[in-house]
Design a protein around this motif. Sequence first.
Motif, PDB file in Angstrom:
ATOM      1  N   GLU A 124       0.811  -1.214   0.000  1.00  0.00           N
ATOM      2  CA  GLU A 124       0.000   0.000   0.000  1.00  0.00           C
ATOM      3  C   GLU A 124       0.850   1.272   0.000  1.00  0.00           C
ATOM      4  O   GLU A 124       0.320   2.364  -0.207  1.00  0.00           O
ATOM      5  CB  GLU A 124      -0.945  -0.002   1.203  1.00  0.00           C
ATOM      6  N   ILE A 181      -9.945   5.804 -10.523  1.00  0.00           N
ATOM      7  CA  ILE A 181      -9.964   4.658 -11.419  1.00  0.00           C
ATOM      8  C   ILE A 181     -11.110   4.831 -12.406  1.00  0.00           C
ATOM      9  O   ILE A 181     -12.000   5.668 -12.210  1.00  0.00           O
ATOM     10  CB  ILE A 181     -10.103   3.320 -10.659  1.00  0.00           C
ATOM     11  N   CYS A 205     -11.055  -5.154  -0.937  1.00  0.00           N
ATOM     12  CA  CYS A 205     -12.473  -4.849  -1.190  1.00  0.00           C
ATOM     13  C   CYS A 205     -13.055  -5.639  -2.351  1.00  0.00           C
ATOM     14  O   CYS A 205     -14.275  -5.747  -2.480  1.00  0.00           O
ATOM     15  CB  CYS A 205     -12.652  -3.360  -1.472  1.00  0.00           C
ATOM     16  N   HIS A 206     -12.185  -6.190  -3.199  1.00  0.00           N
ATOM     17  CA  HIS A 206     -12.660  -6.908  -4.390  1.00  0.00           C
ATOM     18  C   HIS A 206     -12.087  -8.335  -4.414  1.00  0.00           C
ATOM     19  O   HIS A 206     -11.370  -8.712  -5.350  1.00  0.00           O
ATOM     20  CB  HIS A 206     -12.242  -6.159  -5.657  1.00  0.00           C
ATOM     21  N   TYR A 259     -10.184 -10.426  -7.502  1.00  0.00           N
ATOM     22  CA  TYR A 259      -8.787 -10.813  -7.277  1.00  0.00           C
ATOM     23  C   TYR A 259      -8.606 -12.318  -7.447  1.00  0.00           C
ATOM     24  O   TYR A 259      -7.642 -12.767  -8.077  1.00  0.00           O
ATOM     25  CB  TYR A 259      -8.341 -10.389  -5.881  1.00  0.00           C
ATOM     26  N   HIS A 261      -7.800  -0.360 -15.424  1.00  0.00           N
ATOM     27  CA  HIS A 261      -8.666   0.588 -14.715  1.00  0.00           C
ATOM     28  C   HIS A 261      -7.994   1.917 -14.398  1.00  0.00           C
ATOM     29  O   HIS A 261      -8.560   2.733 -13.683  1.00  0.00           O
ATOM     30  CB  HIS A 261      -9.212  -0.065 -13.444  1.00  0.00           C
ATOM     31  N   ILE A 315      -3.064   4.268  -4.101  1.00  0.00           N
ATOM     32  CA  ILE A 315      -4.318   3.527  -4.050  1.00  0.00           C
ATOM     33  C   ILE A 315      -5.536   4.449  -4.073  1.00  0.00           C
ATOM     34  O   ILE A 315      -6.640   4.033  -4.404  1.00  0.00           O
ATOM     35  CB  ILE A 315      -4.338   2.610  -2.797  1.00  0.00           C
ATOM     36  N   THR A 329      -3.577  -4.998  -3.178  1.00  0.00           N
ATOM     37  CA  THR A 329      -4.238  -3.932  -2.435  1.00  0.00           C
ATOM     38  C   THR A 329      -5.710  -3.844  -2.804  1.00  0.00           C
ATOM     39  O   THR A 329      -6.536  -3.425  -1.990  1.00  0.00           O
ATOM     40  CB  THR A 329      -3.556  -2.584  -2.700  1.00  0.00           C
ATOM     41  N   CYS A 330      -6.044  -4.219  -4.034  1.00  0.00           N
ATOM     42  CA  CYS A 330      -7.445  -4.185  -4.478  1.00  0.00           C
ATOM     43  C   CYS A 330      -8.240  -5.339  -3.871  1.00  0.00           C
ATOM     44  O   CYS A 330      -9.471  -5.255  -3.747  1.00  0.00           O
ATOM     45  CB  CYS A 330      -7.515  -4.252  -5.994  1.00  0.00           C
ATOM     46  N   HIS A 340     -10.232   4.118  -3.268  1.00  0.00           N
ATOM     47  CA  HIS A 340      -9.936   5.069  -4.330  1.00  0.00           C
ATOM     48  C   HIS A 340     -10.839   6.293  -4.219  1.00  0.00           C
ATOM     49  O   HIS A 340     -11.995   6.224  -3.805  1.00  0.00           O
ATOM     50  CB  HIS A 340     -10.084   4.429  -5.707  1.00  0.00           C
ATOM     51  N   CYS A 369      -4.605  -4.922 -12.169  1.00  0.00           N
ATOM     52  CA  CYS A 369      -5.820  -4.095 -12.093  1.00  0.00           C
ATOM     53  C   CYS A 369      -5.639  -2.721 -12.727  1.00  0.00           C
ATOM     54  O   CYS A 369      -6.457  -2.268 -13.530  1.00  0.00           O
ATOM     55  CB  CYS A 369      -6.263  -3.932 -10.646  1.00  0.00           C
ATOM     56  N   ALA A 407      -2.253  -5.549  -7.339  1.00  0.00           N
ATOM     57  CA  ALA A 407      -3.600  -6.119  -7.266  1.00  0.00           C
ATOM     58  C   ALA A 407      -3.923  -6.575  -5.850  1.00  0.00           C
ATOM     59  O   ALA A 407      -5.099  -6.627  -5.465  1.00  0.00           O
ATOM     60  CB  ALA A 407      -3.720  -7.296  -8.230  1.00  0.00           C
TER      61      ALA A 407
END
Length: 818
Positions: A97, A212, A111-112, A116, A188, A208, A107-108, A253, A184, A105
């Motif tokens: 981070e 996006i 939440c996702h 991932y 994006h 981060i 770090t994404c 983001h 990612c 990816a």
Amino acid sequence: VEVTPLAEGAEAALTEAVVADDNFGGSEAMDDDFGADVATDDDFGDDPEGSGDAATDDLFGDDDPAGDGIEEKSEPEVPVVYRTAAEAHLTFLKALETEKRFPSAATCADCHPDHYREWSVSAHAYAQMSPVFNTMHAAIVDLTSGTNGDFCIRCHTPVGMQREEPLFTSNLKRHPASVEGITCVVCHRIEMNYGKVSGRTHVNQGDIFATIFGPQGDKILQETLQHEEVKNKLNIKRKDDSGKLPKGKKHVHATITKFDPISSSGFCGSCHDVNLLNGFRLEEAFSQYKNSPANEKGQSCQDCHMGKIPGAVATTIDKRVDRDGFDRENYAISPAARIGGDIWAVKGDDATGNYGFATTPRKRTNHMFAGPDYSIIHPAIFPHSRELREALWDYEKRDEKTGKTRRVGLEELIAFKWEEGWGDPESSFEKRVIDKPDLEKGLPWPWEDPIARLILREKLNDQFKLLNIIHVERTQILRRALQLHDFELTRNDERGIEFRVKVVNGTDGHGVPTGFDAERLMYLEVMVTDRQGRVILHSGELDPNGDVLDLHSSYVHAHAPRLGGALKASAWKADAGLKLTKSDQYWLEDRYLFSLQSKFLTRNLRGGEREQVLAVNQSIDPLPYIRPDTRPGILVARPGGARKQARGLPPSGKRWAKYKIKSGQLSGAAPYRVEIRFICQMVPVNLVKAIAGPGFDYNLSPREVAKRVVHGHRMSSSTKDSSRRGGALTIWDKDVTLPVKGLHTTSFKPSEKDIMAPAAGPFPWRDPATFGGIDAGGIEFDFDFGDLPPAPLPEDAGPLESTPLLEPSESEGDDSFD
């Protein structure tokens, strides 16, 4: 010093106090390694001193820091001393981070997790990790005297190229976001519609919190941030107007800008239509699509490749269930984010872990992108796994010479011999260690620790599950694209046997194969046997290197004699009164080979063309060859130096594979049986041989790369190829018993049920509840993949010794490929 749990806000303060490199946790702040304005990048393969040596591997655990080729003995482990409690509690995710320009990816995933999980095992995630690609890129740069530049690699690691990393270096030395390939931010963080630019796109830089771009904009994010649970419990906040990092908050983001092109086929065409400057059309997937029936019907690339069912046309207009019971509404309707959720969590199933806070359900695309490629590298480094790296984070030791902390990195992970039973309590290795603890002393750090071995082996179980899932999707999409339809026996009398098989492209969106179609080996293996099982005809046979018998087989090129088992296969003919043919005695070109692999044709200096494995025209004449062309290519509508002979099937196209057996080849022991297998292999072995000069990443020999391409990974210590799993894939396996007299026809046309039938997972996944014991059940998936039979695990049989690719003059043959 002793450390205590982080005080409130200390994690956030950490991002300003300690920034780590790929070993994440060095004793000094190293912002440059994660994208400061002035990057030194020494730790990722740069050579600023011009010494000619690769980068110092201190941060990656090199055993040869002096660079003299002599492996140094490991230093005794020393106590690790931290400057602060914050540094001691640094995690893999927190280190990532701190990235200022291109977030990972991982770090994404906070939440996702669904995105991932799918992406982590995808072809996009494998793009830069592939040792075949990395070496081929290096070979082409060498053959073109460096003039090819970043033409290949800029598509495979856009982040690495924008970080100005070396064109060629080991992935062990690249930045974590660089080895993620099409990660990612590559899709994006693009805000312009580039069109067909062969991967020459710009990824917006930023941490981060940066903006996006997505298909639906900011609406759902705004709703989520206003939710009481989000504000009061999850503690989520964007970076404030002053640009300061929010203390003690989960990072999110700042804005999501609606970007319509990301949902269009043209967005894919930016990378999936590759044209060289001289006009050479290397990949034409997007061009084929633009001229296809699918485009005329308004179907997009995403409709086939980002739905629930791989390769199936998606529709969200109405919901239909076909007669086989398959839901034809192909896009999932589910949350785009599960804040704080586990990647395997399923809603309503407490056993799978924390589901997290789910955002409003909407159309959600699948980011797995199954295709003909498959991983041949260590399962600890692919699929990408934040959880695996986090689990081993605390294993570290301090380098006395540099004072830097060494953590478990990619180099340590590839040294873990899971196929030898490391970390599996039921393996013969771990059972021997209980009786003979000294066996551990020879293991590399940190695998001499039984707990470390057990932790990694448990995490590998999740890796195996993902690899099995992508294997199923790969099988299904290839079955949908490549189909066997009709079988016709057109002659069956005293003059011989003739038959043919119709091969059909089951899709209408592009040709098959597409993309890099000159390196996609998709072919038929056809074997005709008599009543006693003796082989009368064998097309699609492999030579001792694992190549089909075309012009690029080293054995065919040399007209090498068949020896050993390859010769004995025809020994029965003498007893049956039949003459041995030349192809029974020598490795000759397969005259009946049905292959969809396109071929590169290159021009020689003084006229004529020849087939080549690589599209780099090399003159066989010693006189200088002037490049570029001295005449404009527009005059002949194609580049002069090289072109491609396309052999694939166009959209909805079909072709007959024809076979003939003369009367003198028949044994007389009717009825005869025809076995037909359709095999898909990501690259031919002759490509491995052609590019092997620069060497392969991850300490892989050319021979081992070839073995994994054809047969897959070793599943045990056995040296037999039958113990390997996950290589070239047989998508169809059919057989027909011919009548003694007369003609015959039959249909192999598959139903939807045939296409979607589960395929045995190649990796030994076990239900976590049974880990440590023998799992007698099937391979299970949480996402409607059904129960699959597990790949059987052969008994241990000693280590495998890697050998170089064979030349026919060096050996009488290696039957391990037969």
